[in-house]
Design an enzyme around this catalytic site. Structure first.
Site, PDB file in Angstrom:
ATOM      1  N   ASP A  81      33.240   1.941   5.301  1.00 20.52           N
ATOM      2  CA  ASP A  81      34.557   1.635   6.021  1.00 20.52           C
ATOM      3  C   ASP A  81      33.993   0.522   7.357  1.00 20.52           C
ATOM      4  O   ASP A  81      34.705  -0.679   7.696  1.00 20.52           O
ATOM      5  CB  ASP A  81      35.503   3.188   7.273  1.00 20.52           C
ATOM      6  N   ASP A 134      34.558  -3.240  -5.747  1.00 21.40           N
ATOM      7  CA  ASP A 134      36.381  -3.944  -5.998  1.00 21.40           C
ATOM      8  C   ASP A 134      36.949  -4.406  -5.155  1.00 21.40           C
ATOM      9  O   ASP A 134      37.560  -5.645  -4.730  1.00 21.40           O
ATOM     10  CB  ASP A 134      36.807  -2.774  -7.115  1.00 21.40           C
ATOM     11  N   ASP A 167      37.841  -8.690  -2.852  1.00 13.80           N
ATOM     12  CA  ASP A 167      39.342  -8.667  -2.822  1.00 13.80           C
ATOM     13  C   ASP A 167      39.204  -8.866  -1.225  1.00 13.80           C
ATOM     14  O   ASP A 167      39.802  -9.951  -1.101  1.00 13.80           O
ATOM     15  CB  ASP A 167      40.301  -7.499  -3.317  1.00 13.80           C
ATOM     16  N   TYR A 187      34.435   4.773 -11.447  1.00  8.68           N
ATOM     17  CA  TYR A 187      35.370   4.514 -12.976  1.00  8.68           C
ATOM     18  C   TYR A 187      35.143   4.555 -14.140  1.00  8.68           C
ATOM     19  O   TYR A 187      35.280   4.528 -14.993  1.00  8.68           O
ATOM     20  CB  TYR A 187      35.053   2.852 -12.860  1.00  8.68           C
TER      21      TYR A 187
END
Ligand code: IPM
Ligand code: MN
Length: 366
Positions: A223, A247, A251, A141
């Site tokens: 993963d 992030d 979710d 980021y």
């Protein structure tokens, strides 16, 4: 006692959910006899429209002078042009970085009454209670990025950079959290491919081993972590990971709790005000319709009471009030099953505020 709170409502459903959090904070302030002052400032798309900047300096100044910051959400289609010079998200990223909020705590607790309406099989969800600690001011980021000419036109790059110090401090946050929970930390990386992840892994191992000998430490590739989070979410206590992996995984994890709208977060540094925001975004598709779920924002306010105001009875009381109204069947559209009648954002806020006022002392701390 008096606390000053900066309120950055932002865009989309941000203002709608922030109002409900303020309502609930008003109720705990009355109940426990503290006084809270709220001062509003601009961030994100609305700040761009009014000042040309996604993070005006007045906003940063206000945040620095406050005990804590409540933030709704930023962004929306109006400012989504990929060619735009300023973007709403810069407001949020700028704030995290200016206030040095390097640790983002995202707890995921499954409330039993919501299990039947979740998209995942109920027997997997019973008892899920995990905390993702996401590094928030480094990684891809914030690394060098840019564009340059390329024989095919252009090329663009973003860079994942982590230093030993950045990894150590966020892993310590995870280690301390695990000591107050179930003594397990899973560190998530992509050490089979990325150099930054190899430094992450050895550093996380060392910090956990040397400083948290009672904590069971494990490492997962991102993963595989994404897969295990769905296969057996109960096995996780604390997960610690870099900015982008955190992030994405949060979710995903929100679907364990039934909806993005349920999850709160706290962003903390070593000192200074913390920033409290739900993990959901500005949800432009439902903004202005009064149907957004305010629970993630309200639970963020509870985290604010606990982490920044050292006001544990308020935090517990808000969390119990949320459980109580959910147990009693209150559902916004995102967590309603077909036979529930969905209630509005305002109605959900009203019910939680009422519960805060009316829970018996035993219920409020149970
Ligand atoms: C979040 C959001 C932000 C992020 C965006 C809005 C910049 O998705 O808080 O999870 O990527 O950190
Ligand atoms: Mn996100």
């Amino acid at each position: 006692m008096f606390h000053s709170i900066a309120v950055l409502a932002g865009d989309g459903v941000g203002p709608e959910v922030v109002v409900e959090a303020r309502k609930v904070l008003g109720a705990v302030a009355d109940r426990f006899g503290r006084s809270l002052s709220f001062t509003e400032a601009l961030v994100g798309g609305r700040a761009i429209d009014e000042t040309g900047s996604a993070l005006p300096s007045d906003t940063i100044d206000l945040c620095r002078q406050s005990d804590a910051v409540l933030l709704g959400a930023v962004g929306g289609p109006k400012w989504d042009d990929p060619g735009a010079a300023v973007r709403p998200e810069q407001g949020l990223l700028g704030l995290r970085s200016e206030l040095q909020l390097f640790a983002n705590l995202r707890p995921v607790r499954v409330l039993r009454p919501l299990i039947p309406s979740a998209v995942l099989r109920g027997d997997l969800l019973e008892g899920v209670d995990l905390l993702v600690v996401r590094e928030l001011t480094g990684g891809i980021y914030f690394g060098p990025r840019g564009r340059r000419r390329h024989p095919s036109g252009e090329e663009a790059f973003d860079t994942m950079v982590y230093s030993t110090g950045e990894i150590e401090r966020v892993v310590r946050v995870a280690g301390r959290a695990a000591c107050a929970r179930r003594n397990s930390v899973v560190s998530v990386d992509k050490a089979n491919v990325l150099e930054a992840s190899r430094l992450w892994r050895v550093t996380a191992s060392r910090v956990l081993e040397e400083e948290f000998p009672t904590v069971k430490a494990e490492h997962l590739l991102v993963d595989a972590a994404a897969m295990h989070l769905l296969r057996c979410p109960r096995r996780f206590d604390v997960m610690v990971t870099g900015n982008m992996f955190g992030d994405i995984l949060t979710d995903e994890a929100s679907m364990l709790a039934g909806s993005m709208g349920m999850l709160p977060s706290a962003s903390l540094g070593d000192s200074g005000p913390g920033l409290y925001e739900p993990i959901h975004g500005s949800a432009p598709d439902i903004a202005g319709r009064g149907i957004a779920n305010p629970v993630g924002m309200i639970l963020s306010a509870a985290m604010m009471c606990r982490e920044s105001l050292a006001w544990l009875e308020a935090a517990d009381c808000i969390e119990r009030a949320v459980e109580c109204v959910i147990n009693a069947g209150a559902r916004t559209a995102d967590i309603a099953s077909t036979d529930d009648k969905a209630i509005s954002t305002v109605e959900m806020g009203d019910r939680i505020a009422t519960a805060v006022r009316e829970l018996s002392p035993a219920e409020a701390t149970a």
